[in-house]
Write an enzyme that holds these catalytic residues in place. Structure first.
Site, PDB file in Angstrom:
ATOM      1  N   ARG A   1      58.003 -53.712 -13.640  1.00  0.00           N
ATOM      2  CA  ARG A   1      58.293 -53.135 -12.503  1.00  0.00           C
ATOM      3  C   ARG A   1      57.779 -51.867 -12.270  1.00  0.00           C
ATOM      4  O   ARG A   1      57.483 -51.551 -11.046  1.00  0.00           O
ATOM      5  CB  ARG A   1      59.735 -53.298 -12.443  1.00  0.00           C
ATOM      6  CG  ARG A   1      60.554 -52.307 -13.137  1.00  0.00           C
ATOM      7  CD  ARG A   1      62.162 -52.394 -12.994  1.00  0.00           C
ATOM      8  NE  ARG A   1      62.949 -51.442 -13.556  1.00  0.00           N
ATOM      9  CZ  ARG A   1      64.011 -50.996 -13.222  1.00  0.00           C
ATOM     10  NH1 ARG A   1      64.469 -51.578 -11.956  1.00  0.00           N
ATOM     11  NH2 ARG A   1      64.574 -50.077 -13.830  1.00  0.00           N
TER      12      ARG A   1
ATOM     13  N   ASP B   1      40.149 -72.501 -39.611  1.00  0.00           N
ATOM     14  CA  ASP B   1      39.105 -71.442 -39.319  1.00  0.00           C
ATOM     15  C   ASP B   1      37.859 -71.714 -39.092  1.00  0.00           C
ATOM     16  O   ASP B   1      36.894 -70.692 -38.715  1.00  0.00           O
ATOM     17  CB  ASP B   1      39.428 -70.677 -40.597  1.00  0.00           C
ATOM     18  CG  ASP B   1      40.826 -69.749 -40.880  1.00  0.00           C
ATOM     19  OD1 ASP B   1      41.676 -70.161 -40.015  1.00  0.00           O
ATOM     20  OD2 ASP B   1      41.093 -69.071 -41.710  1.00  0.00           O
TER      21      ASP B   1
ATOM     22  N   TYR C   1      71.056 -59.252 -22.371  1.00  0.00           N
ATOM     23  CA  TYR C   1      71.124 -57.991 -22.831  1.00  0.00           C
ATOM     24  C   TYR C   1      72.625 -57.726 -23.591  1.00  0.00           C
ATOM     25  O   TYR C   1      73.583 -58.130 -22.874  1.00  0.00           O
ATOM     26  CB  TYR C   1      70.895 -56.916 -21.540  1.00  0.00           C
ATOM     27  CG  TYR C   1      71.544 -55.834 -21.461  1.00  0.00           C
ATOM     28  CD1 TYR C   1      71.338 -54.831 -22.216  1.00  0.00           C
ATOM     29  CD2 TYR C   1      72.656 -55.469 -20.724  1.00  0.00           C
ATOM     30  CE1 TYR C   1      72.052 -53.418 -22.315  1.00  0.00           C
ATOM     31  CE2 TYR C   1      73.306 -54.302 -20.456  1.00  0.00           C
ATOM     32  CZ  TYR C   1      73.204 -53.449 -21.610  1.00  0.00           C
ATOM     33  OH  TYR C   1      73.857 -52.072 -21.529  1.00  0.00           O
TER      34      TYR C   1
ATOM     35  N   ALA D   1      50.220 -70.629 -48.718  1.00  0.00           N
ATOM     36  CA  ALA D   1      50.336 -69.685 -47.837  1.00  0.00           C
ATOM     37  C   ALA D   1      49.501 -68.376 -47.829  1.00  0.00           C
ATOM     38  O   ALA D   1      49.729 -67.287 -48.476  1.00  0.00           O
ATOM     39  CB  ALA D   1      51.695 -69.469 -47.579  1.00  0.00           C
TER      40      ALA D   1
ATOM     41  N   CYS E   1      48.657 -66.472 -45.837  1.00  0.00           N
ATOM     42  CA  CYS E   1      49.332 -65.145 -45.105  1.00  0.00           C
ATOM     43  C   CYS E   1      50.293 -64.326 -46.081  1.00  0.00           C
ATOM     44  O   CYS E   1      50.711 -63.303 -45.824  1.00  0.00           O
ATOM     45  CB  CYS E   1      49.858 -65.524 -43.877  1.00  0.00           C
ATOM     46  SG  CYS E   1      48.862 -66.544 -42.457  1.00  0.00           S
TER      47      CYS E   1
ATOM     48  N   TRP F   1      67.383 -53.149 -18.975  1.00  0.00           N
ATOM     49  CA  TRP F   1      65.812 -53.608 -18.761  1.00  0.00           C
ATOM     50  C   TRP F   1      65.096 -53.559 -19.923  1.00  0.00           C
ATOM     51  O   TRP F   1      64.875 -52.753 -20.559  1.00  0.00           O
ATOM     52  CB  TRP F   1      65.126 -52.573 -17.614  1.00  0.00           C
ATOM     53  CG  TRP F   1      65.723 -52.927 -16.371  1.00  0.00           C
ATOM     54  CD1 TRP F   1      66.560 -52.230 -15.779  1.00  0.00           C
ATOM     55  CD2 TRP F   1      65.060 -53.852 -15.466  1.00  0.00           C
ATOM     56  NE1 TRP F   1      66.834 -52.757 -14.391  1.00  0.00           N
ATOM     57  CE2 TRP F   1      65.881 -53.632 -14.151  1.00  0.00           C
ATOM     58  CE3 TRP F   1      64.374 -54.978 -15.342  1.00  0.00           C
ATOM     59  CZ2 TRP F   1      65.924 -54.556 -12.903  1.00  0.00           C
ATOM     60  CZ3 TRP F   1      64.021 -55.602 -14.400  1.00  0.00           C
ATOM     61  CH2 TRP F   1      64.720 -55.525 -13.210  1.00  0.00           C
TER      62      TRP F   1
END
Lengths: 421, 421
Positions: free
Chosen positions: A416, A257, A400, A15, A17, A408
């Site tokens: 929006r 890569d 929510y 790994a 990362c 929101w």
């Protein structure tokens, strides 16, 4: 199917990362980063040969020429199907002193093991990190956790050039708030040595004392073998593959890569060195080389990192990228809350949306905020992937609950506002 | 446009979702929950009249008959356009003792202010919560934070019936781990009183001592006025509206918990009492009533809550719902990690995916896990919304950094397992 895998190094399937977290000590043991060792691969029937460097791919004869680095001898291995997964090599600028002791790149597990040993046996006091991208920032956290003073030098006017300026400024704030000396608009000109070891990093205008220098200038696809073999190399400088990960030569695949990827928003081929893509591509290349049918669907430039409590994420096109492509775009930056406004411990998240000015399609998004902020990039990535417009995003049924966000969702709120402005 | 708003209560535009956090004390002041007071609305030009209850809508005459609760007189107010936002009323079972002192529903700010006063002036020792849905669970946390013993009674074999059984079992574990006595498969039969106050809650088989009883059995759309006016009421028992929030009568709109919503996955009309929908619908109804053009795009059943550190979220259809609809589905449950496997402090997240067995379209998802787990439901909601298939989900370019997730996002990992099984 007989499968032989040549690896010039010692480790397989680790790994990469995770290397910054190994350097910082959060991951205590290097073995933990190894997903599958050579022996584990062998038990699954893959003939892994470490310390074997492929020197030449002969497409005419369908053989590879391999150097056994231990036995120091050359062998030839025939193939029916070939998968090239040569990865990328870190960029090392050709400047004086670049080979001094104490100058490191963070790319391989073996290299990270060596660097960590140095950090622990002879702890540096001051480090200069050259390059304020993903790796630079993650390594900065690792070094700060060890109590090392960190200076970061970047040629751009902001850290994280894959973000637009306002998001980059938030990253700069986060770095400085943890004591990083951030030097921007500065190109390094050399490494200053004392007795063969780094003692400072020099730019045109200044010198930054350091007993450790990390070069974090990104990577370059390693395409030498593929190019020499006559495989098509794309304009982005990596091996050209189709969505089956097939190269220009029948029966030869490439993944990771070292290949170009199709960017679904820019509609261009590019290179993005990320484990998420490499993992998917390797699977597709393997499936197809084995006679199956796999397809890699392309990328949209999603990436995330964190610096201590600050999460930094992006997907799609930045304004800078949209501009370079000549796309007419609108954008909005919106500072939102990470919980309902009346809840205690208010934390903010800053969202930047980039949308096509004509179709209102969401082209990209950037998020910088406190713990948990980065996860919003996942639904924004799904929105970009599905070519949602700003009105679509406003419509989206996201859930929510007051402690976990405002009614929101901040990026919906941004959509929006942009939509109605 | 002259806008008059009648409200029979005292408060306007408050965050009902925040009531449990006000009860628990995390939100100290009730005023903080008020998004816009009557005076704030008035300053924006809305003639808000509190303590005014609309008694009748006369569609023939285009007037509403309103009772001024303070002056105790009746007035008639003509309208050109009407918006009905009567909301929902909490279900109160008709059982003996339901009106005893100490029996509460959590629905209005005024009610919550009264309940909190009771919690603080005469703290109960033992509470029974009837109903283990969203409100029940959030109120349980609030009461536990105050040191009150909590028993929860639910008629179903699991808490949170909107989740499938395995996810429900995880919620049950979370409740019990915090000391909740969870009584399942039990229907309440009465409230036992002592001197007019609750002393226990009775089921067919047992009695549970309590000096506080919270009824959390959900809500029923309040459609009395609309029905009496002759507006079409849908099969789901709420006001029938089109995607412009227009009712069956020209110039009459409705929005919020009192209307039916179109569920984009089941393709049926249903009722879902959530602030996210009400907020969007109110905006659409207002825009259209004012002569503009707004559209509500429907819902997919996204919801989220938390119980202390456990986050619980869902979107789309559960297995139970898919079954009821006669959809052929496949499903998979997958326990994933919330960071790369080698990182310290491993936490798990459990994902359940439901997909159409033929098209492989993702129909729904459920997530239960530690801090941060719930946010995955947002990209899964975007996936459901955009009708992504399992292969699409596997392809999706989601970003990765080791401290914030494994290389394969758990739900992607689940999708590829289900996809390839």
């Amino acid at each position: 199917m007989e499968v032989i895998a040549f690896e010039r190094g010692t480790h397989t399937s680790y790994a990469a990362c995770g290397l910054p977290y190994f350097l910082g000590g959060e991951v205590s043991d290097a073995d933990a980063l190894v997903v599958r060792s050579p022996d584990e691969h062998r038990r699954r029937g893959i003939d892994v040969r470490i310390h074997h460097e492929v020197e030449l791919i002969d497409l005419e004869q369908r053989v590879v020429r391999v150097r056994d680095l231990d036995g120091n001898q050359t062998l030839r291995e025939p193939f029916d199907q070939l998968v090239i997964a040569t990865g990328a090599e870190p960029v090392r600028p050709k400047i004086p002193g670049i080979d001094a002791t104490g100058v490191h790149v963070v790319k391989t597990l073996a290299g990270a093991i060596g660097l960590r040993r140095a950090l622990e046996t002879d702890p540096p006091r001051r480090a200069v990190i050259v390059g304020a991208g993903y790796i630079g920032i993650e390594v900065a956290e690792a070094l700060l956790r060890r109590g090392i003073d960190v200076t970061m030098i970047d040629r751009a006017e902001q850290p994280m050039i894959t973000l637009d300026a306002p998001s980059g400024a938030l990253v700069a704030d986060a770095l400085r708030s943890r004591g990083v000396e951030l030097v921007l608009n500065a190109e390094i000109s050399g490494i200053i040595e004392r007795s063969g070891a780094v003692s400072a990093v020099a730019t045109a205008h200044s010198e930054y004392p350091a007993d450790l220098a990390i070069i974090g200038l990104g990577v370059r696809p390693e395409v030498g073998l593929a190019r020499a073999a006559g495989l098509r190399i794309g304009d982005a400088g990596a091996i050209s593959v189709d969505d089956h990960m097939a190269t220009s030569e029948e029966g030869v695949y490439a993944a990771g890569d070292c290949v170009e990827v199709f960017h679904r928003v820019s509609r261009r081929y590019t290179t993005i060195a990320l484990g998420t893509h490499a993992n998917k591509q390797g699977q597709v290349a393997g499936v197809n080389a084995a006679g199956g049918s796999g397809r890699f669907a392309g990328v949209i430039g999603s990436a995330i990192t964190k610096f201590f409590e600050t999460e930094i994420a992006r997907t799609g096109l930045s304004r800078r990228e949209a501009e370079a492509l000549g796309v007419e775009y609108t954008s909005i930056r919106h500072v939102g809350s990470m919980s309902a406004g009346y809840m205690p411990n208010q934390q903010t998240t800053t969202v930047e949306l980039v949308a096509d000015a004509n179709s209102q399609r969401l082209l990209g998004a950037q998020v910088v905020g406190g713990s948990g902020a980065g996860s919003a990039i996942k639904w924004l990535a799904a929105a970009v992937w599905n070519e949602m417009t700003l009105p679509d995003i406003v419509d989206l049924d996201l859930p929510y609950v007051p402690p976990l966000g405002p009614l929101w969702e901040p990026a919906q709120d941004a959509a929006r506002r942009l939509n109605w402005s």
